[in-house]
Design a protein around this motif. Sequence first.
Motif, short mmCIF file in Angstrom:
data_model
loop_
_atom_site.label_atom_id
_atom_site.label_comp_id
_atom_site.label_asym_id
_atom_site.label_seq_id
_atom_site.Cartn_x
_atom_site.Cartn_y
_atom_site.Cartn_z
N UNK A 99 0.82 -1.20 0.00
CA UNK A 99 0.00 0.00 0.00
C UNK A 99 0.85 1.25 0.00
N UNK A 100 0.20 2.40 0.01
CA UNK A 100 0.91 3.68 -0.12
C UNK A 100 1.85 3.95 1.04
N UNK A 101 1.60 3.34 2.20
CA UNK A 101 2.47 3.57 3.36
C UNK A 101 3.68 2.63 3.37
N UNK A 102 3.81 1.77 2.35
CA UNK A 102 4.96 0.87 2.28
C UNK A 102 6.24 1.70 2.09
N UNK A 103 7.33 1.35 2.81
CA UNK A 103 8.58 2.11 2.70
C UNK A 103 9.11 2.23 1.28
N UNK A 104 8.71 1.32 0.39
CA UNK A 104 9.19 1.39 -0.99
C UNK A 104 8.92 2.76 -1.60
N UNK A 105 7.75 3.33 -1.32
CA UNK A 105 7.36 4.57 -1.98
C UNK A 105 8.12 5.78 -1.46
N UNK A 106 8.84 5.63 -0.35
CA UNK A 106 9.72 6.69 0.09
C UNK A 106 10.98 6.77 -0.77
N UNK A 108 10.93 6.69 -4.07
CA UNK A 108 10.57 7.29 -5.36
C UNK A 108 10.15 8.74 -5.09
N UNK A 109 10.69 9.72 -5.86
CA UNK A 109 10.43 11.13 -5.56
C UNK A 109 9.03 11.59 -6.02
N UNK A 110 8.00 11.00 -5.44
CA UNK A 110 6.63 11.31 -5.84
C UNK A 110 6.19 12.67 -5.30
N UNK A 111 5.43 13.40 -6.11
CA UNK A 111 4.89 14.69 -5.69
C UNK A 111 3.60 14.52 -4.89
N UNK A 112 2.90 13.44 -5.09
CA UNK A 112 1.70 13.10 -4.32
C UNK A 112 1.42 11.62 -4.56
N UNK A 113 0.55 11.05 -3.76
CA UNK A 113 0.21 9.62 -3.88
C UNK A 113 -1.29 9.45 -4.04
N UNK A 114 -1.67 8.77 -5.10
CA UNK A 114 -3.05 8.40 -5.38
C UNK A 114 -3.20 6.93 -5.03
N UNK A 115 -4.23 6.58 -4.27
CA UNK A 115 -4.37 5.19 -3.84
C UNK A 115 -5.75 4.66 -4.20
N UNK A 165 -7.74 3.91 6.65
CA UNK A 165 -7.21 3.88 8.01
C UNK A 165 -5.69 3.83 8.02
N UNK A 166 -5.12 3.09 7.09
CA UNK A 166 -3.66 2.96 7.06
C UNK A 166 -3.00 4.23 6.52
N UNK A 167 -3.67 4.93 5.60
CA UNK A 167 -3.18 6.22 5.13
C UNK A 167 -1.94 6.12 4.26
N UNK A 168 -1.17 7.21 4.28
CA UNK A 168 0.04 7.28 3.47
C UNK A 168 -0.18 7.82 2.07
N UNK A 169 -1.40 8.29 1.78
CA UNK A 169 -1.70 8.83 0.45
C UNK A 169 -2.52 10.10 0.57
N UNK A 170 -2.66 10.79 -0.55
CA UNK A 170 -3.30 12.11 -0.56
C UNK A 170 -4.64 12.15 -1.28
N UNK A 171 -4.84 11.23 -2.21
CA UNK A 171 -6.06 11.23 -3.02
C UNK A 171 -6.59 9.82 -3.16
N UNK A 172 -7.91 9.68 -2.96
CA UNK A 172 -8.58 8.38 -3.05
C UNK A 172 -9.17 8.22 -4.45
#
Length: 281
Positions: A99-106, A108-115, A165-172
């Motif tokens: 999911x978006x809170x997985x350390x892998x996504x840290x 990658x220089x993402x400007x925002x996260x869509x989940x 609930x787990x979060x880590x993203x900005x847009x659903x």
Amino acid sequence: MIDLHEIIASTRDYNFHSHTQFCDGRETMAAMVQQAISCGMKHYGFSPHSPIPLPSPCNMSALSVDEYVAEFNRLKELYDGRINLYLSMEIDFLGDKWGASDPYFDTVPLDYRLSSVHFISSPDGTEVDVDGRPGQFKGKMETYFDNDIRYVVDSFYERTLQMIEKGGFHMLGHFDKIGFNASSFSPGIEDEPWYRRHIDDVIDAVRDTDIIVEINTKAYPAPVGASAEEVAGYVSRLFPSPNVIRRLVSAGIPLAVNSDAHYSSRITAGREEALAIIDGK
């Protein structure tokens, strides 16, 4: 990370959900940028389906992420001053697996996260993509779920709540997407009280966060150039549906209209219709 709330509040000339050659999109990133500029977009985000820890023909490979980032940087520099470009991914939520809170996504220089939720677990634990066309969905219902549509819908929304609930993203992304295939399999299902309770639960969960909910216009209207036969059988809709959009507006939840474009010709598809609903027209 960029401030999506500020951008969405300041303009409607944006799109933060699109797919290109790096996943299941049908055109290059360059073609999408050129069309976005032609459409008057001021802000445009790329969101390929993220790498996931299981085989999927729709998701990008982890091996291609560096190439994706390099092409983004090239285009951002090339079109500087003409459009604001943003690097993102549409990140699949697979419960405790991914999911978006997985350390892998840290990394990658993402400007925002869509989940988004595309996969649910079958009773035997197999991750099944329940997106796609109704015919494919019908086959999966028989193969993986013993035609238990209630199980599929319940699982989809349970996973959506877990994701929030787990979060880590900005847009659903397209949170009621299961309604398309579920309604094809069982007409009228979205009007049933138990289904509507799922929608209420998601709205309540999002209300307690700063997550932006996407209004996804990918399936509205029928694609330009579609044959008469294709148009006749096409189900044109928004995700979430108009009634749900109105409930989100009443709840005061921030909304963004995205096209989820896989073709450059679809970048602004359904946009005016979705904005009109948000505006109460």
